[in-house]
Scaffold this motif. Structure first.
Motif, PDB file in Angstrom:
ATOM      1  N   LYS A  82     -71.783 -21.221   5.395  1.00  0.00           N
ATOM      2  CA  LYS A  82     -72.372 -22.566   5.458  1.00  0.00           C
ATOM      3  C   LYS A  82     -71.334 -23.657   5.817  1.00  0.00           C
ATOM      4  N   PRO A  83     -70.158 -23.713   5.152  1.00  0.00           N
ATOM      5  CA  PRO A  83     -69.200 -24.763   5.528  1.00  0.00           C
ATOM      6  C   PRO A  83     -68.722 -24.626   6.972  1.00  0.00           C
ATOM      7  N   ASN A  84     -68.644 -23.403   7.437  1.00  0.00           N
ATOM      8  CA  ASN A  84     -68.224 -23.196   8.826  1.00  0.00           C
ATOM      9  C   ASN A  84     -69.314 -23.631   9.804  1.00  0.00           C
ATOM     10  N   ALA A  85     -70.560 -23.406   9.427  1.00  0.00           N
ATOM     11  CA  ALA A  85     -71.666 -23.865  10.283  1.00  0.00           C
ATOM     12  C   ALA A  85     -71.685 -25.391  10.338  1.00  0.00           C
ATOM     13  N   ASP A  86     -71.453 -26.042   9.203  1.00  0.00           N
ATOM     14  CA  ASP A  86     -71.415 -27.513   9.205  1.00  0.00           C
ATOM     15  C   ASP A  86     -70.265 -28.011  10.076  1.00  0.00           C
ATOM     16  N   ALA A  87     -69.132 -27.313  10.004  1.00  0.00           N
ATOM     17  CA  ALA A  87     -67.959 -27.744  10.775  1.00  0.00           C
ATOM     18  C   ALA A  87     -68.216 -27.611  12.279  1.00  0.00           C
ATOM     19  N   ILE A  88     -68.803 -26.507  12.717  1.00  0.00           N
ATOM     20  CA  ILE A  88     -69.003 -26.375  14.166  1.00  0.00           C
ATOM     21  C   ILE A  88     -70.084 -27.351  14.643  1.00  0.00           C
ATOM     22  N   ALA A  89     -71.019 -27.703  13.762  1.00  0.00           N
ATOM     23  CA  ALA A  89     -72.015 -28.727  14.143  1.00  0.00           C
ATOM     24  C   ALA A  89     -71.298 -30.050  14.424  1.00  0.00           C
ATOM     25  N   GLU A  90     -70.329 -30.400  13.566  1.00  0.00           N
ATOM     26  CA  GLU A  90     -69.583 -31.657  13.762  1.00  0.00           C
ATOM     27  C   GLU A  90     -68.685 -31.562  15.001  1.00  0.00           C
ATOM     28  N   LEU A  91     -68.011 -30.434  15.143  1.00  0.00           N
ATOM     29  CA  LEU A  91     -67.130 -30.251  16.306  1.00  0.00           C
ATOM     30  C   LEU A  91     -67.918 -30.352  17.618  1.00  0.00           C
ATOM     31  N   ILE A 119     -60.069 -18.349  13.617  1.00  0.00           N
ATOM     32  CA  ILE A 119     -59.822 -19.256  12.492  1.00  0.00           C
ATOM     33  C   ILE A 119     -61.172 -19.821  12.069  1.00  0.00           C
ATOM     34  N   PRO A 120     -61.482 -19.829  10.756  1.00  0.00           N
ATOM     35  CA  PRO A 120     -62.785 -20.386  10.355  1.00  0.00           C
ATOM     36  C   PRO A 120     -62.966 -21.804  10.916  1.00  0.00           C
ATOM     37  N   TYR A 121     -64.193 -22.098  11.367  1.00  0.00           N
ATOM     38  CA  TYR A 121     -64.441 -23.397  12.004  1.00  0.00           C
ATOM     39  C   TYR A 121     -64.030 -24.558  11.088  1.00  0.00           C
ATOM     40  N   ALA A 122     -64.252 -24.413   9.772  1.00  0.00           N
ATOM     41  CA  ALA A 122     -63.937 -25.524   8.857  1.00  0.00           C
ATOM     42  C   ALA A 122     -62.426 -25.791   8.859  1.00  0.00           C
ATOM     43  N   ASP A 123     -61.611 -24.724   8.935  1.00  0.00           N
ATOM     44  CA  ASP A 123     -60.151 -24.903   8.979  1.00  0.00           C
ATOM     45  C   ASP A 123     -59.735 -25.527  10.313  1.00  0.00           C
ATOM     46  N   ALA A 124     -60.403 -25.106  11.376  1.00  0.00           N
ATOM     47  CA  ALA A 124     -60.077 -25.666  12.703  1.00  0.00           C
ATOM     48  C   ALA A 124     -60.388 -27.169  12.721  1.00  0.00           C
ATOM     49  N   LEU A 125     -61.521 -27.546  12.155  1.00  0.00           N
ATOM     50  CA  LEU A 125     -61.893 -28.967  12.133  1.00  0.00           C
ATOM     51  C   LEU A 125     -60.857 -29.780  11.363  1.00  0.00           C
ATOM     52  N   ALA A 126     -60.438 -29.255  10.197  1.00  0.00           N
ATOM     53  CA  ALA A 126     -59.455 -29.982   9.384  1.00  0.00           C
ATOM     54  C   ALA A 126     -58.129 -30.103  10.144  1.00  0.00           C
ATOM     55  N   ALA A 127     -57.693 -29.014  10.784  1.00  0.00           N
ATOM     56  CA  ALA A 127     -56.434 -29.050  11.542  1.00  0.00           C
ATOM     57  C   ALA A 127     -56.563 -30.016  12.715  1.00  0.00           C
TER      58      ALA A 127
END
Ligand SMILES: Cc1cc2nc3c(=O)[nH]c(=O)nc-3n(C[C@H](O)[C@H](O)[C@H](O)COP(=O)(O)OP(=O)(O)OC[C@H]3O[C@@H](n4cnc5c(N)ncnc54)[C@H](O)[C@@H]3O)c2cc1C
Length: 443
Positions: A344-353, A400-408
């Protein structure tokens, strides 16, 4: 042997059926469309898609990477077309790194056929899901021979952004659901092959006409044609609504995308025939009910297409789910919970990305400062490979998990803002001084 059902034989459902079969499950897949092999109609919203590393890893896990690769065209760089038809270029990654243009219909067919070749998989076309008992893990389908109910111990719902199975989740207490239409929609157009079947623009590239609030893109097809997509506001002064007939649309194209227009001899007919479609983002949680029903792919996380990651993230869902089933020895209660929690957090991150990348594609890629910033990032990354992976590469060429990529990516943005503010950055961008300044910021 466990018997399970999959709703939807789209890209994700057919790949997941293949994963399940390889794990030794008996699988029934139900799809509302007619079998395209019998009707001769290839359905789908966009004719081609960009496939990248996350998708490839899942395809390779079930042994069909090679077969897909034989029909895929690598796209090594973005080619930007300005209003005067002048071109500029931006490589996607390092040398030989590419995203791949694949036919949506062709890939879906290949996946369905690969699933059907497995000993215990049956794909039932013309079966429209009309109801689901998500606590029991069963669904009901309308067929030409009357309604039928699925058998099996669990239901995997991959029936897309407007999932019928998810509708039953929405009736449950404490299920969160959000559906957001963005202001832009899209229309597909076609550039036919040249007289000898050749591509009329650079073949191994993704073409972009960035125009600030809107853009046109084009991906190559193996037959020498390109599929173009115009992303454009639905309403307002410059919008699909305002381009109310093909003549008005031609005038607009002639001012904005004249080099593309000259390659579309039947522009008016295409404009009239091809529909305008909308773009939706779906967020929801939780994705599962006990060990009985689970949502994935677009059914649980539909996103806008600007990072080319919708299908890739759905394929990654399959890959991750397979690993989680291993870890939980196929105990569905624990595995469905672990899958929903991890993804779920990774799905939210790729939606934002994906929304951020829309601004990058339609606006920033047309700006020299942005292209300079990307060159500096690439130069720094080449000099200090372990210290900086550009955000695009983290999303597209890594796992790399999308959530980590977004934060980086957010950290990198902050650093690059200070770097780009330096006087004479255009002249000194490759200097030790700039490279060391980035190193210091990272520290
Ligand atoms: C314009 C555009 C461009 C895109 N480009 C890219 C790209 O370049 N790269 C990328 O990775 N992604 C891209 N995507 C996203 C990608 O298309 C989706 O993420 C992907 O198709 C999701 O696969 P899915 O199997 O989850 O859903 P779908 O592909 O929607 O499949 C769902 C399946 O379920 C079936 N179904 C639906 N309802 C029922 C029912 N009631 N009963 C039975 N069956 C049912 C449907 O017929 C369909 O076959 C793009 C999307 C759009 C709109």
């Amino acid at each position: 042997m466990k018997h399970v059902s999959v709703v939807g034989a789209g890209l994700v459902g057919s790949l997941w059926a293949l994963f399940l079969a390889k794990r030794g499950y008996s699988v029934d897949v139900y799809e509302r469309r007619k079998d395209p092999r019998k009707t001769g109609v290839a359905e789908g919203r966009s004719i081609n898609l960009a496939l990248s590393d996350r998708g490839w890893a899942a395809l390779e896990k079930v042994g069909i990477g090679e077969e897909v690769r034989a029909h895929a065209i690598p796209m090594y760089r973005r080619v930007m077309h300005d209003v005067a038809g002048q071109l500029s270029f931006q490589p996607y990654g390092k040398e030989n790194q590419a995203i791949y243009s694949v036919s949506r219909g062709g890939l879906n067919r290949l996946l369905v056929e690969a699933a059907e070749k497995q000993a215990d998989v049956r794909v039932h076309f013309d079966h429209r899901c009309v109801d689901a008992d998500i606590e029991a893990g069963t669904a009901t389908f309308e067929t030409d021979h009357g309604p039928i109910t699925s058998k099996g111990s669990a239901l995997f719902a991959t029936d897309g952004a407007f999932s019928k199975v998810r509708a039953q989740f929405q009736r449950r207490d404490r299920f969160n659901y959000e559906q957001e239409y963005i202001d832009h929609g899209y229309k597909e157009l076609h550039i036919p092959p040249g007289p000898d079947g050749q591509h009329l623009m650079e073949r191994e590239a993704l073409h972009i006409w960035p125009r600030g609030q809107h853009m046109l893109i084009a991906l190559p097809n193996p037959d020498g044609s390109f599929t173009c997509t115009l992303f454009f506001p639905m309403e307002g002064t410059e919008s699909f609504e305002a381009l109310h007939n093909a003549q008005v649309a031609r005038q607009f194209f002639s001012a904005q995308f004249s080099d593309a227009l000259t390659l579309m001899p039947d522009f008016e007919a295409q404009w009239d025939q091809n529909p305008v479609s909308s773009l939706v983002i779906i967020r929801c949680a939780p994705w599962h009910v006990g060990g009985k029903t689970v949502l994935f792919g677009d059914a649980s996380h539909a996103i806008v297409p600007f990072y080319g990651q919708g299908m890739n993230s759905g394929f990654e869902d399959c890959h991750v789910f397979d690993r989680i089933l291993d870890a939980h020895q196929d105990q569905f209660d624990a595995a469905f919970l672990a899958f929903s929690t991890e993804r779920k957090p990774n799905a939210d991150a790729i939606a934002e990305l994906a929304m951020r990348n829309f601004v990058e594609m339609r606006d920033l890629t047309g700006q020299p400062e942005f292209l300079l910033q990307k060159k500096i990032e690439a130069a720094f990354s080449a000099r200090y490979p372990g210290k900086w992976m550009p955000l695009y590469s983290q999303v597209t060429f890594s796992h790399i998990p999308y959530a980590d990529a977004l934060a980086a990516g957010k950290r990198q943005d902050a650093i690059m803002q200070t770097v780009m503010a330096r006087p004479n950055i255009g002249e000194i961008w490759q200097s030790d001084e700039v490279m060391e300044a980035i190193l210091a910021e990272l520290a």
